[in-house]
Design an enzyme around this catalytic site. Structure first.
Site, PDB file in Angstrom:
ATOM      1  N   GLY A 166     -10.264  -4.208  -1.579  1.00  0.00           N
ATOM      2  CA  GLY A 166      -8.856  -3.887  -1.372  1.00  0.00           C
ATOM      3  C   GLY A 166      -7.943  -4.574  -2.373  1.00  0.00           C
ATOM      4  O   GLY A 166      -6.836  -4.996  -2.043  1.00  0.00           O
ATOM      5  N   ASP A 196     -21.179   1.131  -3.263  1.00  0.00           N
ATOM      6  CA  ASP A 196     -20.154   0.425  -2.489  1.00  0.00           C
ATOM      7  C   ASP A 196     -20.121   0.934  -1.043  1.00  0.00           C
ATOM      8  O   ASP A 196     -20.226   2.141  -0.803  1.00  0.00           O
ATOM      9  CB  ASP A 196     -18.810   0.688  -3.207  1.00  0.00           C
ATOM     10  CG  ASP A 196     -17.647  -0.070  -2.626  1.00  0.00           C
ATOM     11  OD1 ASP A 196     -17.857  -1.164  -2.078  1.00  0.00           O
ATOM     12  OD2 ASP A 196     -16.513   0.441  -2.739  1.00  0.00           O
ATOM     13  N   HIS A 206      -7.827  -2.249   2.367  1.00  0.00           N
ATOM     14  CA  HIS A 206      -8.164  -1.085   1.538  1.00  0.00           C
ATOM     15  C   HIS A 206      -6.955  -0.166   1.398  1.00  0.00           C
ATOM     16  O   HIS A 206      -6.076  -0.155   2.252  1.00  0.00           O
ATOM     17  CB  HIS A 206      -9.293  -0.279   2.195  1.00  0.00           C
ATOM     18  CG  HIS A 206     -10.629  -0.953   2.122  1.00  0.00           C
ATOM     19  ND1 HIS A 206     -11.381  -1.210   3.245  1.00  0.00           N
ATOM     20  CD2 HIS A 206     -11.339  -1.416   1.077  1.00  0.00           C
ATOM     21  CE1 HIS A 206     -12.505  -1.794   2.874  1.00  0.00           C
ATOM     22  NE2 HIS A 206     -12.515  -1.934   1.557  1.00  0.00           N
ATOM     23  N   GLY A 207      -6.959   0.629   0.332  1.00  0.00           N
ATOM     24  CA  GLY A 207      -5.920   1.647   0.176  1.00  0.00           C
ATOM     25  C   GLY A 207      -4.596   1.039  -0.248  1.00  0.00           C
ATOM     26  O   GLY A 207      -4.542   0.064  -0.982  1.00  0.00           O
TER      27      GLY A 207
HETATM   28 ZN   LIG Z   1     -14.193  -2.084   0.384  1.00  0.00          ZN
END
Ligand SMILES: [Zn+2]
Length: 277
Positions: free
Chosen positions: A207, A82, A178-179
């Site tokens: 995400g 990834d 993301h996150g």
């Molecule tokens: Zn990603």
């Protein structure tokens, strides 16, 4: 049932109008938890590790474990690298037997992204592996201090990139981040639909952690075939370990091991159920 190519799983997902979960892992327990969920649900998954996680989870240790877990599983599993950035790490993943890699050139100008992605597609092809590319900027952060602002994928660029770059899957930015989401994500499904109508390769949503079931399903209905889940697994593992430690006067490694496996297993299972609806 064994190690398979990612495009094969995405093709099957498209035929069923469902999404295939791509679950990030960082240690043996995460691999075990994800595989356990896939086997129990009799559902193929993608096991993946991101280049930026290699500091904590070295590729030369994680890679063989992920590949072997896929080979020995009763479920079909693709093993994917990834957010590959460096060619040397992408090549290393391919040499370790990953059936798919991502090159993240989303920060580059379109022409340069196409050129670099194309070059990596030739390397992936040498190994009989698939390639995922990315266009647009997925916002958020993954543990770093900087917050990145979303830049929506331009459909015309997506068409040009997908035709010229030799990719098997395309990660898009439609308001996903993301996150942790600081507030409710605002996803532009009209942009996604437009991209899906003109682009031939399956689309990828990064995400996914923090999105609700309805948002996942709407994304899948509008063309998403690979759904990446990383943060939610890391969080659930940590929560499970923390409650194990709090509720045990004498915690042991073996108890911790089981708490990690179970945390990831539950998270992966829950997401597989949503992606299969
Ligand atoms: Zn990603």
């Amino acid at each position: 049932m064994t190690l398979v190519r990612m495009d094969e799983l995405l093709k099957r997902a498209a035929a069923k109008h469902i999404g295939c979960g791509a679950f990030n892992v960082g240690n043996m327990e995460m691999v075990m938890g994800a595989v356990k969920a896939a086997e129990e649900m009799k559902c193929p998954i993608i096991l993946q590790i991101a280049e930026r996680r290699l500091k904590h989870s070295p590729l030369e240790l994680m890679g063989p474990m992920m590949v072997q877990a896929a080979i020995e599983s009763s479920a079909d599993i693709a093993v994917h690298f990834d957010h590959g950035i460096s060619i040397s790490n992408i090549r290393k993943a391919l040499e370790l037997g990953f059936t798919s890699v991502m090159f993240d050139g989303s920060g580059l100008p379109l022409a340069e992204n196409i050129e670099k992605t194309k070059a990596i597609s030739l390397i992936a092809a040498e190994f009989g592996a698939c390639l995922e590319g990315e266009l647009g900027v997925v916002g958020g952060n993954e543990g770093e201090d900087v917050m990145i602002k979303t830049e929506y994928t331009n459909p015309a660029d997506a068409l040009e990139y997908s035709r010229a770059a030799g990719i098997d899957a395309l990660a898009v930015a439609i308001g996903n981040a993301h996150g942790h989401y600081i507030c409710e994500p605002e996803l532009k499904f009209d942009v996604l639909r437009e991209i899906d109508e003109i682009v031939d390769v399956p689309l990828v949503l990064h995400g996914g952690s923090g999105m609700n079931a309805q948002q996942f399903q709407e994304a899948i209905q509008n063309g998403i075939r690979k759904v990446n889940i990383a943060t939610a697994s890391f969080q659930e593992l940590t929560r499970n370990v923390s409650s194990y430690v709090k509720s045990n006067s004498a915690p042991t490694y073996f108890g911790l091991n089981e708490a990690m496996v179970e945390g990831v297993y539950h998270n992966v299972k829950r997401h597989i159920e949503i992606f299969n609806m």
